[in-house]
Design an enzyme around this catalytic site. Structure first.
Site, PDB file in Angstrom:
ATOM      1  N   CYS A  53       0.868  -1.175   0.000  1.00 56.19           N
ATOM      2  CA  CYS A  53       0.000   0.000   0.000  1.00 56.19           C
ATOM      3  C   CYS A  53       0.909   1.230   0.000  1.00 56.19           C
ATOM      4  O   CYS A  53       1.846   1.308   0.803  1.00 56.19           O
ATOM      5  CB  CYS A  53      -0.897  -0.009   1.236  1.00 56.19           C
ATOM      6  SG  CYS A  53      -1.861   1.512   1.430  1.00 56.19           S
ATOM      7  N   ASP A  60      -0.112  -6.013   0.213  1.00 53.23           N
ATOM      8  CA  ASP A  60      -1.330  -6.349  -0.518  1.00 53.23           C
ATOM      9  C   ASP A  60      -1.030  -7.599  -1.344  1.00 53.23           C
ATOM     10  O   ASP A  60       0.076  -7.768  -1.854  1.00 53.23           O
ATOM     11  CB  ASP A  60      -1.747  -5.210  -1.449  1.00 53.23           C
ATOM     12  CG  ASP A  60      -2.262  -3.999  -0.692  1.00 53.23           C
ATOM     13  OD1 ASP A  60      -3.031  -4.187   0.265  1.00 53.23           O
ATOM     14  OD2 ASP A  60      -1.901  -2.867  -1.068  1.00 53.23           O
TER      15      ASP A  60
END
Length: 155
Positions: A53, A60
């Site tokens: 992120c 992620d």
């Protein structure tokens, strides 16, 4: 045996290669398509794709499926693996990662058709799926469903 001269420009295949620090540093390589006169589909699946992120630096995770109908060029698979791995420490939103992969491959290969399906695992309770496609599927080329179900949690 294939003419080895057509592979002389490859710099990563057949040896130890370090993971690039970023997608911008990653070197994607291509090889001539020996079946350039035939329309057919190629699929790469990366079920453990990771990025960060850009705001929180939290990891992620995505299941990415890349389908393409090659023209004169094929992507060299080790260079693709290293390119996808270079996102591991790269901060970008899901949409940017997903579309950037498609655009970079189009720039390198000039395929007849390309599709990226990026199925991101939920963070904050919301799964995000991102789809990039260069145009309609080519007639006469079998493009299977990507086979990744919509996220349902415990549903």
């Amino acid at each position: 045996m294939a003419n080895q001269d057509i592979y002389a420009n490859l710099t990563q295949l057949g040896g130890k290669t370090e993971l690039p620090n970023s997608p911008e540093e990653a070197v994607l390589e291509k090889v001539p398509n020996p079946q350039a006169g035939t329309d057919y589909a190629v699929r790469f699946t990366a079920p453990e794709f990771t990025s960060l992120c850009p705001l929180t630096a939290q990891p992620d995770f995505a299941h990415i499926v890349i389908d393409y109908v090659p023209g004169d060029w094929l992507v060299e698979s080790k260079s693709l693996k290293l390119y996808l791995g270079s996102f591991r420490n790269h901060g970008a939103f899901h949409e940017d990662c997903s579309v950037s992969i498609g655009k970079r491959l189009v720039e390198l290969l000039a395929p007849k058709w390309l599709r990226v399906g990026a199925y991101w695992y939920p963070r904050g309770g919301i799964p995000i799926d991102v789809f990039y496609q260069t145009g309609p599927e080519l007639p006469g080329v079998w493009i299977p469903d990507q086979g990744v179900p919509t996220y349902r949690g415990r549903g």
